[in-house]
Write a protein that holds these residues in place. Structure first.
Motif, PDB file in Angstrom:
ATOM      1  N   UNK A  72       7.540   1.588 -12.675  1.00 47.95           N
ATOM      2  CA  UNK A  72       7.616   2.218 -11.362  1.00 47.95           C
ATOM      3  C   UNK A  72       6.418   1.803 -10.511  1.00 47.95           C
ATOM      4  N   UNK A  73       5.217   1.878 -11.081  1.00 46.34           N
ATOM      5  CA  UNK A  73       4.028   1.530 -10.303  1.00 46.34           C
ATOM      6  C   UNK A  73       3.968   0.033 -10.005  1.00 46.34           C
ATOM      7  N   UNK A  74       4.517  -0.795 -10.887  1.00 44.07           N
ATOM      8  CA  UNK A  74       4.637  -2.224 -10.559  1.00 44.07           C
ATOM      9  C   UNK A  74       5.481  -2.415  -9.299  1.00 44.07           C
ATOM     10  N   UNK A  75       6.498  -1.585  -9.153  1.00 40.76           N
ATOM     11  CA  UNK A  75       7.365  -1.681  -7.973  1.00 40.76           C
ATOM     12  C   UNK A  75       6.646  -1.217  -6.706  1.00 40.76           C
ATOM     13  N   UNK A  76       5.552  -0.462  -6.864  1.00 39.33           N
ATOM     14  CA  UNK A  76       4.829   0.101  -5.725  1.00 39.33           C
ATOM     15  C   UNK A  76       3.598  -0.714  -5.336  1.00 39.33           C
ATOM     16  N   UNK A  77       3.238  -1.736  -6.132  1.00 40.22           N
ATOM     17  CA  UNK A  77       1.985  -2.462  -5.895  1.00 40.22           C
ATOM     18  C   UNK A  77       1.884  -2.987  -4.471  1.00 40.22           C
ATOM     19  N   UNK A  78       2.925  -3.657  -4.018  1.00 45.94           N
ATOM     20  CA  UNK A  78       2.883  -4.249  -2.673  1.00 45.94           C
ATOM     21  C   UNK A  78       2.734  -3.180  -1.606  1.00 45.94           C
ATOM     22  N   UNK A  79       3.456  -2.063  -1.752  1.00 46.64           N
ATOM     23  CA  UNK A  79       3.360  -0.972  -0.772  1.00 46.64           C
ATOM     24  C   UNK A  79       1.961  -0.368  -0.767  1.00 46.64           C
ATOM     25  N   UNK A  80       1.373  -0.196  -1.938  1.00 45.15           N
ATOM     26  CA  UNK A  80       0.012   0.328  -2.012  1.00 45.15           C
ATOM     27  C   UNK A  80      -0.957  -0.591  -1.261  1.00 45.15           C
ATOM     28  N   UNK A  81      -0.789  -1.889  -1.425  1.00 44.51           N
ATOM     29  CA  UNK A  81      -1.713  -2.835  -0.789  1.00 44.51           C
ATOM     30  C   UNK A  81      -1.532  -2.894   0.724  1.00 44.51           C
ATOM     31  N   UNK A  82      -0.392  -2.440   1.199  1.00 42.86           N
ATOM     32  CA  UNK A  82      -0.126  -2.461   2.641  1.00 42.86           C
ATOM     33  C   UNK A  82      -0.549  -1.175   3.341  1.00 42.86           C
ATOM     34  N   UNK A  83      -1.059  -0.212   2.576  1.00 43.14           N
ATOM     35  CA  UNK A  83      -1.545   1.031   3.194  1.00 43.14           C
ATOM     36  C   UNK A  83      -2.831   0.723   3.948  1.00 43.14           C
ATOM     37  N   UNK A  84      -2.844   0.995   5.227  1.00 46.63           N
ATOM     38  CA  UNK A  84      -4.025   0.723   6.059  1.00 46.63           C
ATOM     39  C   UNK A  84      -4.799   2.014   6.269  1.00 46.63           C
ATOM     40  N   UNK A  85      -5.983   2.078   5.640  1.00 42.53           N
ATOM     41  CA  UNK A  85      -6.814   3.271   5.794  1.00 42.53           C
ATOM     42  C   UNK A  85      -7.976   3.043   6.762  1.00 42.53           C
TER      43      UNK A  85
END
Length: 302
Positions: free
Chosen positions: A203-216
């Motif tokens: 599941x977290x492998x599927x989220x890696x790209x989305x996590x990296x696109x979070x702009x803080x």
């Protein structure tokens, strides 16, 4: 579709319940989630892990809306339809990751490299140790600390689930195979049930790209623990989790082979025009590009 896109597609199918058939005889995920919650409460009560002030439960109303109930009973239930991007089967559940375990960040003795703290006999994991290969497990380390450094970091047992949360390689999950400490570029899931680890990994492998696109709004990419804790997690029945993991592990080696073949083809396509040009020129200067004509005048004849 390239290999990475195919891999992403397989993982997306997996976390939405479309990769393997549903089995109505599976124990519903609601029963599994209740067991997980009760075990987490027990661990909190015994002081093994800390309670999360934002603990909540998520449910679906009879008219199909997703609602979140907060365990502190101060906030009213809120509709979170806009957060739910998963179209999951009826017998699955959705929860936030903080419902599964206590999620904490590591620490790093300062100053970095100081012999007061470093080069001892206690393993000390860094982000690079988790991101050096594509294995589900991290089984080696490159740094160590001394006893004096323990107060500046965290120590966890073998089997701890981890997630990189800092830098360009954030969002990489791993399961550590040895007792270790770890730096502040890594988060750990304390007392996560063993039976969840393989499915959570994918599941977290599927989220890696989305996590990296979070702009803080920070120069250094960072995935803080609040974001990890609040991440929505589609939970299948345990039996289906096992089928999903088995299917992923069957398919991804084939995707890797496809990727290698695709890379070879791309390389050939890139090199072909230049190789063809050289071949044509070689044929030309060797007199093999066009037919010879015996009536042509010999260039050496005057």
């Amino acid at each position: 579709m390239n290999a990475q896109q195919l891999r992403n597609s397989i993982l997306q199918e997996a976390i939405e319940g479309r990769l393997v058939p549903q089995d109505p005889n599976d124990e519903p995920a609601s029963v599994l989630l209740e067991r997980i919650r009760e075990e987490k409460k027990r661990l909190v009560k015994e002081g093994i892990i800390k309670a999360d002030k934002n603990e909540s439960s998520i449910y679906r109303t009879s008219d199909g809306h997703w609602m979140e109930h907060f365990d502190d009973k101060i906030k009213s239930d809120v509709c979170i339809d806009d957060e739910i991007t998963y179209n999951i089967p009826e017998h699955w559940e959705i929860c936030r990751l903080n419902s599964l375990a206590e999620i904490v960040r590591g620490g790093s003795p300062r100053p970095a490299g100081s012999l007061e703290f470093y080069e001892g006999n206690i393993p000390f994991l860094k982000v690079a140790d988790l991101t050096k290969d594509s294995s589900m497990y991290v089984s080696s380390h490159t740094s160590t600390i001394k006893e004096a450094g323990l107060k500046k970091t965290r120590k966890v047992n073998a089997g701890t689930f981890m997630l990189t949360n800092s830098g360009a390689t954030l969002g990489v999950p791993k399961i550590c195979t040895f007792d270790t400490t770890f730096n502040d570029g890594i988060a750990a899931f304390l007392c996560l049930p063993d039976f969840l680890k393989s499915y959570l990994y994918w599941f977290l492998c599927s989220k890696t790209e989305a996590f990296r696109n979070i702009n803080q709004g920070t120069a250094q990419p960072n995935l803080n623990t609040d974001i990890i804790k609040a991440t929505l997690f589609p939970l299948p029945p345990l039996a289906e989790q096992k089928r999903i993991v088995a299917k992923i592990e069957e398919l991804l080696p084939k995707v890797e082979e496809y990727g290698k073949a695709q890379d070879a083809l791309d390389k050939l396509n890139k090199e072909l025009p230049e190789r063809l040009k050289k071949s044509i020129l070689q044929e030309a200067i060797s007199g093999r590009l066009v037919p010879q004509d015996p009536n042509d005048r010999n260039p050496h004849h005057r």
